[in-house]
Design an enzyme around this catalytic site. Structure first.
Site, mmCIF file in Angstrom:
data_model
loop_
_atom_site.group_PDB
_atom_site.id
_atom_site.type_symbol
_atom_site.label_atom_id
_atom_site.label_comp_id
_atom_site.label_asym_id
_atom_site.label_seq_id
_atom_site.Cartn_x
_atom_site.Cartn_y
_atom_site.Cartn_z
ATOM 1 N N ALA A 1 2.364 3.066 0.901
ATOM 2 C CA ALA A 1 1.374 3.273 1.552
ATOM 3 C C ALA A 1 2.234 5.488 2.421
ATOM 4 O O ALA A 1 2.725 5.167 3.026
ATOM 5 C CB ALA A 1 1.693 2.382 3.399
ATOM 6 N N GLY B 1 5.654 7.933 9.879
ATOM 7 C CA GLY B 1 5.322 6.985 9.224
ATOM 8 C C GLY B 1 4.802 5.895 8.963
ATOM 9 O O GLY B 1 4.667 5.511 10.281
ATOM 10 N N ASN B 2 5.347 4.333 8.571
ATOM 11 C CA ASN B 2 4.317 3.283 8.880
ATOM 12 C C ASN B 2 5.462 1.672 8.197
ATOM 13 O O ASN B 2 6.607 2.151 8.565
ATOM 14 C CB ASN B 2 3.567 3.528 8.154
ATOM 15 C CG ASN B 2 3.775 3.118 6.196
ATOM 16 O OD1 ASN B 2 3.976 2.837 6.088
ATOM 17 N ND2 ASN B 2 3.065 4.424 6.217
ATOM 18 N N TYR B 3 4.686 0.762 8.679
ATOM 19 C CA TYR B 3 5.533 0.183 8.935
ATOM 20 C C TYR B 3 5.633 -0.471 7.194
ATOM 21 O O TYR B 3 6.112 -1.515 6.925
ATOM 22 C CB TYR B 3 4.870 -1.208 9.844
ATOM 23 C CG TYR B 3 4.719 -1.076 11.200
ATOM 24 C CD1 TYR B 3 5.780 -0.609 11.473
ATOM 25 C CD2 TYR B 3 3.750 -0.601 11.338
ATOM 26 C CE1 TYR B 3 5.977 -0.492 13.619
ATOM 27 C CE2 TYR B 3 3.302 -0.261 12.545
ATOM 28 C CZ TYR B 3 4.198 -0.570 13.607
ATOM 29 O OH TYR B 3 4.713 0.594 14.650
#
Ligand code: PMT
Length: 695
Positions: free
Chosen positions: A276, A208-210
């Site tokens: 994102a 995943g990402n932030y």
């Protein structure tokens, strides 16, 4: 909608003053800043302490602060506020406000107020209906104040009747409604993607990402607050969104986001892609939790679909696509490459090189890049950044609708998609070649010519029909034709279209010989056929633009009017000024007459705000159309003989009957009354609206 709004709440001495406490609470909950100003007698009914506690600000009552001697400046309050509410407003305060009796801080504040004022009266029923109160209310309305009528019910006197202060939540609703007026994106539908995507490795782990979703949620809220319907496709985030115009679709993975976005986009006017999205996902997703091994581990990844690129491929000429670029180096270069690759209209670059920009934080620093140039913005809150982005997007639509885009070297970007036909069956037995030739020449003249200096893409061309019927013809080339001309525009978000103009010109006299070229010189009108056709083309383009933006078609309608004025000597009865109220001259002369301006505004209300909304919100769209009908009524009253008003009701009759067959009796009553006045010959059709009980 009330977020950040500064409200002065004036409270007067009525038993209903206790409701001011709830009103303050509701306003504060909506995000408003509230400054309470009380009259001295209001303090007998509710304590300043209660209201200052709820509003978080000291309550003002006197001209001077008794402790410090400081002046409580009503002038400053008048400049500070975005709105003033006087609730409850007693008969006495109404009288003072109406008469300018400035003997307390509330009334002086009112008299200094630069912002709109809302007044919610509260009193006994006899006081409320007393001519003096009625007069004062009328005076205050005349000042432009918004009077929120008292409600009916049990009063403090134990009598029943009109005089109860309207309930606080209704007052707040009125205020919200007021601030939502001018919702310039009403009728539009925007898709927004937000947040991260999670790509499962196994049941407990993911790639995943932030992303927190803050940027995307702010964009969705900004669009909704400007009146648009929003579909917010969000990855896993811990944010709430409360705006009723936002439909939230929660997804987890890129593939789920892709499916949701592809399903929603066709019914949207634009998409803003701030999510994102993970470019890759694990090639295999373990069904059981993966166990730790002693050695290193390799995770094989496979590519996810590129949502932006896929939407860029299916985007139509009426849709707009906005992407983001999150970069760590060579920001502008990479962003421009993405703009092209994904077929975006503009891209919002944010770089992790900038402090306070990108993931997680409440601020962002962006540069908007288009094919023409770039705009850099300073570090701002994500809410403010969302405003900049949405304004930029909205401008694209304004430019598009009003067709102010400069011509970009597209020599054959014609405006019309016209079906042209010439029927000579009434004059059979003569030289049929000349009719075929004329039909081809007309088709070429209408369809292969630049009538404006604007850019029209294929899908933006205006659908129309030019159907000629030859009434008489002689071998010397003299023609008398009738022409049915019609244009239609699409209803956004649907596969339907609606007639924007339809008229039968019964007689056009002109001369045409086989192999003649159709010449048209706007400044030198010597060919009646091309003058008439050019006239209708400008009329169609102008009316189409009037449906897209209020009074948007003036430039082309004025050209049609010029042709009509300059064709007086061409010897065709259709041009004769003053000879008929329903020839082509009188149609444009009426339509561009100042008294008929409401009709032009009606075109925008009816089509853009009404029909375009109706597909998604039947009652909302109908409300706009009803307001459009009211504008038509005004034009009819001011210029009753104008034929266009009647003509409009004729070619819209089926559509109007259909729309109003399913509506409230109040709506029916108002439209049927107006339509029956304008066009009594269609009374049996309008009766269908009344008789139909589908609501
Ligand atoms: O959510 P926040 O914490 O508020 O943070 C906001 C943000 C940093 C996430 C946001 O401002 C932002 O930059 N979003 C885009 C992040 C990104 O994925 O950028 P990109 O350069 O990799 O992608 C370019 C564009 O293609 C983006 O519009 C993206 O949504 C889209 N894309 C990317 C990959 C993919 N498979 N499908 C896509 O649609």
């Amino acid at each position: 909608m009330l977020e950040g709004k500064k409200i002065v709440l004036g409270v007067t001495g009525s038993i209903a003053a206790y409701k001011a406490a709830l009103l303050v609470r509701l306003l504060v909950k909506e995000g408003a800043e509230v400054q309470v100003v009380m009259t001295p007698s209001a303090k007998e009914f509710i304590t300043p302490l209660t209201l200052s506690t709820l509003s978080g600000r000291p309550v003002l009552c006197d001209f001077f602060n008794s402790g410090s001697g400081a002046w409580n400046s009503h002038v400053e309050l008048g400049l500070w506020a975005d709105a003033m509410i006087v609730a409850p407003a007693t008969a006495s305060t109404l009288g003072k406000m109406a008469g300018g009796v400035a003997d307390n801080l509330l009334v002086t504040t009112y008299l200094s107020m630069k912002a709109p004022v809302f007044i919610a009266p509260a009193m006994d029923l006899d006081m409320y209906s007393h001519p003096s109160t009625v007069r004062n209310v009328e005076i205050l309305k005349g000042f432009g104040n918004h009077v929120i009528e008292a409600a009916e019910g049990e009063l403090a006197s134990h009598l029943n009747g009109k005089g109860r202060m309207e309930e606080p939540h209704n007052i707040v609703a009125r205020l919200k409604e007021f601030f939502s007026v001018g919702e310039d994106m009403k009728g539009m539908k925007i898709l927004v993607t937000a947040g991260p995507t999670y790509e499962k490795i196994d049941p407990v782990r993911f790639v995943g990402n932030y992303s927190s979703g803050k940027m995307g949620f702010s964009i969705a809220e900004e669009c909704a607050s400007r009146g648009a319907d929003v579909v917010l496709v969000s990855g896993p985030v811990s944010l709430d969104c409360k705006h009723p115009a936002i439909k939230r679709v929660d997804v987890e993975s890129a593939r789920e986001m892709y499916d949701a976005a592809m399903a929603e986009f066709p019914s949207c006017d634009a998409a803003v892609l701030s999510a994102a999205v993970a470019d890759y996902r694990p090639a295999v997703q373990a069904t059981e939790k993966m166990k730790r091994n002693s050695g290193a581990m390799t995770l094989e990844l496979e590519a996810n679909p590129d949502i932006a690129a896929a939407l860029g491929k299916v985007k139509t000429g009426r849709q707009r696509l906005v992407g983001f670029a999150l970069e760590t180096c060579n920001g502008e270069e990479n962003a421009i490459a993405k703009l092209e690759k994904k077929n975006l209209d503009f891209i919002v670059l944010n770089s992790l090189e900038d402090k306070g920009a990108g993931f997680g934080c409440d601020t962002n620093k962006v540069t908007i890049l288009t094919r023409e140039g770039k705009s850099e913005y300073p570090l701002k809150s994500k809410k403010e950044v969302a405003k900049d982005i949405v304004q930029r997007l909205f401008r694209l639509f304004v430019l598009f609708f009003l067709l102010l885009l400069p011509l970009q070297a597209s020599a054959d970007g014609e405006e019309l998609k016209a079906v042209v036909s010439l029927n000579a069956s009434k004059v059979q037995g003569t030289n049929s070649e000349v009719f075929k030739q004329l039909e081809e020449a007309l088709d070429e003249f209408i369809n292969n010519r630049k009538w404006t200096s604007n850019t029209y893409e294929e899908v933006e061309r205006i659908d129309c029909n030019f159907s000629f019927v030859v009434n008489s013809y002689s071998n010397d080339g003299s023609f008398d034709c009738s022409l049915m001309v019609q244009s239609s525009r699409p209803i956004f978000g649907s596969s339907y279209s609606s007639t924007a103009f339809k008229y039968e010109d019964k007689s056009i006299k002109f001369s045409y010989q086989q192999f003649d070229r159709l010449e048209f010189i706007e400044e030198n009108l010597d060919n009646n056929l091309t003058a008439v056709v050019a006239f209708y083309i400008y009329l169609i383009i102008g009316m189409d633009m009037d449906t897209m933006g209020e009074l948007g078609g003036s430039e082309f309608l004025n050209r049609a009017l010029n042709i009509a004025n300059n064709s007086q000597n061409l010897g065709d009865a259709g041009w004769k000024a003053g000879s008929s109220n329903n020839n082509r001259y009188s149609i444009i002369d009426d339509y561009m007459n100042g008294a008929m301006e409401p009709i032009r505004k009606m075109m925008y209300k009816y089509h853009r705000l009404g029909l375009d909304t109706m597909f998604k919100d039947a009652a909302g769209g109908r409300k706009e159309i009803t307001e459009g009908v009211a504008l038509m009524k005004k034009a009819y009253e001011d210029r009753p003989l104008a034929y266009f008003t009647k003509l409009f009701t004729e070619y819209k009759v089926d559509e109007i009957v259909n729309i109003y067959s399913k509506c409230t009796s109040d709506e029916k009553k108002s439209v049927v009354e107006t339509l029956s006045n304008i066009n009594p010959s269609l009374s049996s059709e309008w009766d269908k609206i009344t008789k139909n009980n589908n609501y």
